[in-house]
Design an enzyme around this catalytic site. Sequence first.
Site, mmCIF file in Angstrom:
data_model
loop_
_atom_site.group_PDB
_atom_site.id
_atom_site.type_symbol
_atom_site.label_atom_id
_atom_site.label_comp_id
_atom_site.label_asym_id
_atom_site.label_seq_id
_atom_site.Cartn_x
_atom_site.Cartn_y
_atom_site.Cartn_z
ATOM 1 N N HIS A 129 46.367 65.401 65.313
ATOM 2 C CA HIS A 129 47.511 64.661 64.437
ATOM 3 C C HIS A 129 48.380 63.512 65.334
ATOM 4 O O HIS A 129 48.838 62.840 64.484
ATOM 5 C CB HIS A 129 48.345 65.429 63.978
ATOM 6 C CG HIS A 129 49.367 66.647 65.763
ATOM 7 N ND1 HIS A 129 48.730 67.722 65.968
ATOM 8 C CD2 HIS A 129 50.340 65.545 66.123
ATOM 9 C CE1 HIS A 129 49.788 67.464 67.537
ATOM 10 N NE2 HIS A 129 50.565 66.578 67.228
ATOM 11 N N ASP B 130 41.955 69.944 66.241
ATOM 12 C CA ASP B 130 42.600 69.673 66.392
ATOM 13 C C ASP B 130 42.780 68.188 68.187
ATOM 14 O O ASP B 130 44.095 68.446 68.777
ATOM 15 C CB ASP B 130 44.383 69.523 66.649
ATOM 16 C CG ASP B 130 45.705 68.858 66.378
ATOM 17 O OD1 ASP B 130 45.198 67.507 65.877
ATOM 18 O OD2 ASP B 130 46.872 69.341 66.901
ATOM 19 N N SER C 54 52.331 65.771 72.805
ATOM 20 C CA SER C 54 51.129 65.845 72.073
ATOM 21 C C SER C 54 49.948 65.208 72.325
ATOM 22 O O SER C 54 50.056 64.443 72.396
ATOM 23 C CB SER C 54 51.757 65.848 70.291
ATOM 24 O OG SER C 54 52.528 66.712 69.917
#
Length: 330
Positions: free
Chosen positions: A63, A93, A174
């Site tokens: 992402h 992911d 992230s």
Amino acid sequence: MVTIPVVSPAPVASGGFDPAHVVQVLGPAVAELIVTTAAGGGIGSGFVIAHQDGASYLVTNNHVVANATKVIVLMPDGRHFNAMVQGTDPIQDIAVVKVNDGSLPLAQFGDSTKLVVGQQVVAIGSPLGNQTSVTAGIISALHRTISTSANGTTAAETLPDVMQTDAAINPGNSGGPLADADGNVIGVNTAGNSSGQGIGYAIPSLIAKRIAQDLIAGRKPGHPYMGVCYEPQDAFLSGGHDLPGYGVLVTAALPGGPAAKAGLQAGDLIEKVDGVALNNGQTLGGAIQPRSPGDTVQLTVLRGTSTKTVPLTLADRPPASSAQGCPTTP
């Protein structure tokens, strides 16, 4: 061919936990990712995992780089590079980006299957664009399942096996590493929980390693699939029902899937996978996610009053699951 080594994680520290040591070991390998998309831009994190043919490869989240038109890798020493997205895996992911410099410092993967709840950890990344920020905490839980909502650039997703940590995970973290006391990467930070305090999530290192190796090699990663609908024990009990044992209750074996071929039936209670009991936070998804399609697992199944061992050969998850309406489908 790139082979990424894995070491055993550091044991639970007993008074000697030193986040500064973790940063000294791992920090040089952690990059800030500056991402441009048609809709704007964003910041994420990544870390170097391999060298090959004069290039370095970094792991991040899918992402972070989804729909990227440009990715810049900024290392802590000030060097920066235009990066190419080597490959992405939206299902777990995970993504890998490549830079044309084979001298970047390497991170070391630890074995996420050896972790225990309460183990001390450090998260490193670029939350809110603040490069090489560090937070520390513990592993709060293992084998959680989380779902994220779609936004303007990424689709909704469900991750069936993540670690929970109380080390602060914020936007920009992230794709960065969650590390043990020796500076070994035991997870890839992927999400925080805005509705709770001290709740963040990381993808276990062995899952990230398996997918990253496939992406570096130009292969499509496989995803282990049972083709079974089930209800966890706590959900079943909270509905006012009772169970004769523990584990997960099979509600359906999807036609033609591995579970159906193995002979699983609605009403079966899966208590163990390869001898690992599905209790105390261990989940069915968590038990199979480190596996690869084609692997055979041994299920301990309670059917009626009889316990039996059922061998099941995992398949690759179909592109579009036919299990619509299942509470959970690994």
